[in-house]
Design a protein around this motif. Structure first.
Motif: not given
Length: 290
Positions: A36-37, A33-34, A30, A149, A233, A154, A157-158
């Motif tokens: 990257l977001s 994810g936060s 989490d 995620f 995405a 996110v 991106i990963v």
């Protein structure tokens, strides 16, 4: 159909491992994810909020600084086409996603390549992992990313970071290994430390090859970003997926054309930046004198 002689329950093992991973490190995922977001939202706002012509002029200015007026004019025309086919907002989201994923892939991949070039054991250990990363179908990366995620930007991106990282590692290792050993030995003879030899001899001489790897990272990131539209995405992947679902060839061509223009812009600018390194210019001068 005959029953197989034996069955390796690899899929069940993977499911169990992923369940354990999500239960144990849920808070960590989490947090990642936060973060990257937040980085993506910041960059997407920076390139998406200003009027079209301001962003286009800035991107053309970068092309002018990297290569010259011809690339700047071509970039302006290409960006105008993207705006004209109503794919500007999606293209800017794609650009932000590519930049975020590429930066992370380069920050992780280049040091790994340096480590592999200086340590044979690390190189041998990384090789099968890189083979796996480069040959695994791109869609497969989306599955664990979605589980860890959920849907949205996110996992895109990963999955893009993992998919695009391998060329950065391989080209960096190759570039450093190709540096003339006599030059490195001369550095040792003058008492230079290993860190100084790396910073002042190996990395500058390997820079053209490293920049070629970074160029490949960006191109793979762009291709994966489009596929990431399947998991929600934002960017040009969404109109492409929408066009496939509704058999809308017009929308598909418009989104595909925007992807091509964006890819050409990123490729030409990063390639031009690689050509501006002192080693590249010296090699060109030597080739011209020959």
């Amino acid at each position: 159909m005959n029953d197989p002689l034996f069955r390796i329950p690899l899929g069940a093992w993977i499911d169990t491992f992923v369940d354990w991973l999500t239960d144990t490190f849920d808070a960590l995922f989490d947090g990642i994810g936060s973060a990257l977001s937040a980085v993506f939202d910041l960059l997407a706002t920076a390139v998406g909020a200003p009027p079209f012509w301001i962003v286009a002029l800035v991107l053309a200015g970068l092309a002018l600084a990297a290569k010259g007026w011809r690339l700047a004019v071509a970039s302006l025309l290409g960006l105008a086409v993207i705006y004209g086919v109503d794919q500007w907002d999606a293209a800017m989201s794609t650009l932000a996603l590519v930049i975020v994923a590429s930066v992370f892939a380069i920050v992780i991949g280049v040091p790994l390549g340096i480590w592999a070039a200086r340590n044979a054991t690390v190189s041998t250990s990384l090789r099968p992992v890189l083979d796996f990363m480069q040959t695994m179908p791109a869609f497969v990366y989306l599955l664990p990313a979605v589980i860890l995620f959920r849907v949205g930007v996110v996992p895109g991106i990963v999955a893009t970071i993992i998919f695009s990282m391998a060329p950065g590692v391989r080209f960096t290792e190759l570039g450093i290994r190709q540096v003339d050993k006599e030059v490195v030995e001369a550095g040792h003879a003058f008492g230079a430390t290993p860190g100084r030899i790396l910073r002042q001899i190996q990395l500058p001489l390997a820079m053209p090859t490293i920049m070629a790897g970074i160029n490949q990272v960006i191109m793979l990131a762009l291709s994966m970003v489009v596929i990431s539209g399947m998991v929600g995405a934002p960017g040009l992947g969404q109109p492409v997926v929408q066009a496939l679902q509704s058999v809308n060839i017009g929308l598909g061509v418009e989104a595909g054309l925007a992807v091509v223009i964006l890819a050409m812009y990123l490729d030409r600018v990063t390639a031009a930046l690689g050509d501006r390194s002192p080693v590249s210019r010296a090699l060109k001068l030597r080739a011209a004198d020959a």
